[in-house]
Design an enzyme around this catalytic site. Structure first.
Site, mmCIF file in Angstrom:
data_model
loop_
_atom_site.group_PDB
_atom_site.id
_atom_site.type_symbol
_atom_site.label_atom_id
_atom_site.label_comp_id
_atom_site.label_asym_id
_atom_site.label_seq_id
_atom_site.Cartn_x
_atom_site.Cartn_y
_atom_site.Cartn_z
ATOM 1 N N THR A 68 19.429 -42.985 -16.110
ATOM 2 C CA THR A 68 19.059 -41.646 -15.640
ATOM 3 C C THR A 68 17.901 -41.186 -16.510
ATOM 4 O O THR A 68 18.069 -41.012 -17.726
ATOM 5 C CB THR A 68 20.231 -40.658 -15.804
ATOM 6 O OG1 THR A 68 21.346 -41.177 -15.084
ATOM 7 C CG2 THR A 68 19.873 -39.293 -15.240
ATOM 8 N N LYS B 22 19.520 -37.766 -8.009
ATOM 9 C CA LYS B 22 20.535 -37.717 -9.078
ATOM 10 C C LYS B 22 20.513 -36.359 -9.796
ATOM 11 O O LYS B 22 21.552 -35.734 -10.004
ATOM 12 C CB LYS B 22 20.239 -38.847 -10.072
ATOM 13 C CG LYS B 22 20.960 -38.755 -11.390
ATOM 14 C CD LYS B 22 22.256 -39.482 -11.413
ATOM 15 C CE LYS B 22 22.990 -39.237 -12.712
ATOM 16 N NZ LYS B 22 24.328 -39.760 -12.718
ATOM 17 N N LYS C 27 22.143 -33.433 -20.646
ATOM 18 C CA LYS C 27 20.962 -34.300 -20.469
ATOM 19 C C LYS C 27 20.422 -34.165 -19.046
ATOM 20 O O LYS C 27 19.229 -33.969 -18.825
ATOM 21 C CB LYS C 27 21.344 -35.762 -20.753
ATOM 22 C CG LYS C 27 20.238 -36.736 -20.411
ATOM 23 C CD LYS C 27 20.664 -38.190 -20.441
ATOM 24 C CE LYS C 27 19.543 -39.050 -19.856
ATOM 25 N NZ LYS C 27 19.838 -40.478 -19.838
HETATM 26 P P1 NAD Z 1 24.708 -46.135 -24.025
HETATM 27 O O1 NAD Z 1 24.042 -45.366 -25.109
HETATM 28 O O2 NAD Z 1 26.127 -46.570 -24.170
HETATM 29 O O3 NAD Z 1 23.830 -47.464 -23.705
HETATM 30 C C1 NAD Z 1 22.444 -47.561 -23.841
HETATM 31 C C2 NAD Z 1 22.150 -48.908 -24.489
HETATM 32 O O4 NAD Z 1 20.737 -49.105 -24.556
HETATM 33 C C3 NAD Z 1 22.664 -49.000 -25.937
HETATM 34 O O5 NAD Z 1 23.522 -50.115 -26.050
HETATM 35 C C4 NAD Z 1 21.402 -49.157 -26.777
HETATM 36 O O6 NAD Z 1 21.585 -49.997 -27.905
HETATM 37 C C5 NAD Z 1 20.462 -49.795 -25.769
HETATM 38 N N1 NAD Z 1 19.056 -49.623 -26.098
HETATM 39 C C6 NAD Z 1 18.419 -48.522 -26.559
HETATM 40 N N2 NAD Z 1 17.109 -48.777 -26.736
HETATM 41 C C7 NAD Z 1 16.924 -50.078 -26.389
HETATM 42 C C8 NAD Z 1 15.787 -50.934 -26.365
HETATM 43 N N3 NAD Z 1 14.568 -50.505 -26.713
HETATM 44 N N4 NAD Z 1 15.960 -52.209 -25.962
HETATM 45 C C9 NAD Z 1 17.189 -52.666 -25.604
HETATM 46 N N5 NAD Z 1 18.300 -51.910 -25.604
HETATM 47 C C10 NAD Z 1 18.157 -50.633 -25.995
HETATM 48 O O7 NAD Z 1 24.517 -45.256 -22.696
HETATM 49 P P2 NAD Z 1 25.294 -45.431 -21.292
HETATM 50 O O8 NAD Z 1 26.436 -44.501 -21.248
HETATM 51 O O9 NAD Z 1 25.482 -46.894 -21.021
HETATM 52 O O10 NAD Z 1 24.195 -44.806 -20.310
HETATM 53 C C11 NAD Z 1 23.060 -45.554 -19.907
HETATM 54 C C12 NAD Z 1 22.306 -44.721 -18.876
HETATM 55 O O11 NAD Z 1 23.159 -44.461 -17.769
HETATM 56 C C13 NAD Z 1 21.834 -43.358 -19.382
HETATM 57 O O12 NAD Z 1 20.541 -43.116 -18.859
HETATM 58 C C14 NAD Z 1 22.875 -42.402 -18.842
HETATM 59 O O13 NAD Z 1 22.361 -41.103 -18.648
HETATM 60 C C15 NAD Z 1 23.201 -43.074 -17.524
HETATM 61 N N6 NAD Z 1 24.547 -42.737 -17.002
HETATM 62 C C16 NAD Z 1 25.636 -42.762 -17.822
HETATM 63 C C17 NAD Z 1 26.895 -42.454 -17.316
HETATM 64 C C18 NAD Z 1 28.121 -42.478 -18.199
HETATM 65 O O14 NAD Z 1 29.166 -41.979 -17.756
HETATM 66 N N7 NAD Z 1 28.057 -43.046 -19.393
HETATM 67 C C19 NAD Z 1 27.032 -42.118 -15.968
HETATM 68 C C20 NAD Z 1 25.914 -42.134 -15.141
HETATM 69 C C21 NAD Z 1 24.667 -42.450 -15.681
#
Ligand code: NAD
Length: 289
Positions: free
Chosen positions: A87, A162, A237
């Protein structure tokens, strides 16, 4: 299919595991030291992307997406597809779409709803933006990771859908919580309030499917001490992204703006960080006018 997957966090790891379990050859990369069932790990994002027919990113924000996309686009084979499921702000999605298309790639912005449970269970909803050809190339993978997909329009349209959805959700959850707190003060039983509203014109997903009052309606984070679920931080966010988009498109969104301010106060000043976004109900309960 040979798939590169960058960003194996709470959402990315189970999504990548589902693709691997369905028989695809998945190579992953995350900055953190992670391992995912069935997924081979690369030492960098470009290494995970090289030679892949599809690269999927699932990252925290637009700035990180832009950096990672620049690195992976440079090594991807023309004709391959880049799918961003994070997102992020609409402008980042549109810019990455342009860069990918310049390099002869197909690009889809495909944010999801359904949370961690949806990611593990393969029941996410994908809101996708991109050309027909780009969307068609992503459909077989959406089918594995999710249950529902909507092709919303050109690049950036998925992110637009979204944040509009989540702006409605944030404002509606607040309205539902403040109405419960008012009902309490008026001496109205919460179950009766639910029975009426859930079958009347005040009904909504927040009331009917995710009721913020413990012990009322279907099982929800309210019944589990307001552990997320969908964290208030993630709601904030998305509300910030909606206001950023509203500013750049000159749209008047006062309810969305107020919802953003209330969630910011809740998280930054009222101990709301790490709680489910429906924990707005105990917040209102404690307050007077
Ligand atoms: P998270 O923080 O658990 O995962 C993000 C991952 O990206 C981490 O493991 C981090 O180490 C990695 N990362 C960061 N910078 C990086 C880079 N330069 N290269 C490689 N890896 C890198 O977050 P999440 O909960 O998995 O969410 C991911 C996305 O999905 C976000 O944009 C969030 O808004 C969206 N989202 C999350 C949810 C939820 O319920 N968690 C629901 C819908 C959407």
């Amino acid at each position: 299919m040979k798939i590169g997957f960058v960003g194996l966090g709470n959402m990315g790891a189970p999504m990548a595991a589902n693709l691997a379990a369905a028989g695809h050859q998945v190579t992953g990369f995350d900055m953190a030291d992670v391992s995912v069932d069935g997924v081979g790990m690369a030492g960098s994002a470009p290494e995970a992307a090289a030679g892949a027919e599809v690269v999927i990113t699932m990252l925290p924000n637009g700035a990180i997406l832009r950096d990672v996309a620049a690195d992976v686009i440079a090594v991807m084979t023309p004709g391959a597809t880049l799918i961003d499921c994070s997102t992020v702000d609409v402008d980042s999605a549109k810019d990455v779409a342009q860069e990918a298309e310049k390099a002869g790639l197909l690009f889809v912005d495909a944010p999801v709803s359904g949370g961690i449970g949806g990611a593990s269970g393969g029941t996410l909803t994908f809101m996708a933006g991109g050309t027909d050809a780009a969307f068609a190339s992503a459909v077989p993978l959406f089918d594995i990771m999710g249950q529902k997909m909507v092709h919303c329009g050109v690049g950036g349209a998925g992110q637009a859908a979204k944040i509009c959805n989540n702006m409605i959700l944030g404002a509606t959850m607040i309205a539902t919580c403040e109405a419960f707190a008012l009902a309490d003060k008026l001496g109205l039983d919460r179950q009766k309030m639910f029975d009426v509203v859930s079958t009347s014109s005040g009904y909504s997903w927040s009331m009917n499917a995710y009721c913020p009052a413990p012990g009322v309606g279907p099982d929800s984070p309210a019944d589990n001490g307001y552990l997320p679920g969908f964290a208030a931080d993630l709601m904030l966010k998305d509300l910030r992204l909606s206001q950023q988009a509203a500013e750049s498109a000159d749209a008047d969104t006062p309810m969305g703006e107020l919802a953003m301010q209330l969630y910011a106060e809740f998280i930054e000043q009222e101990d709301g960080a790490g709680k489910d976004f429906s924990a707005m109900l105990p917040r209102f309960e404690r307050r007077g006018r």
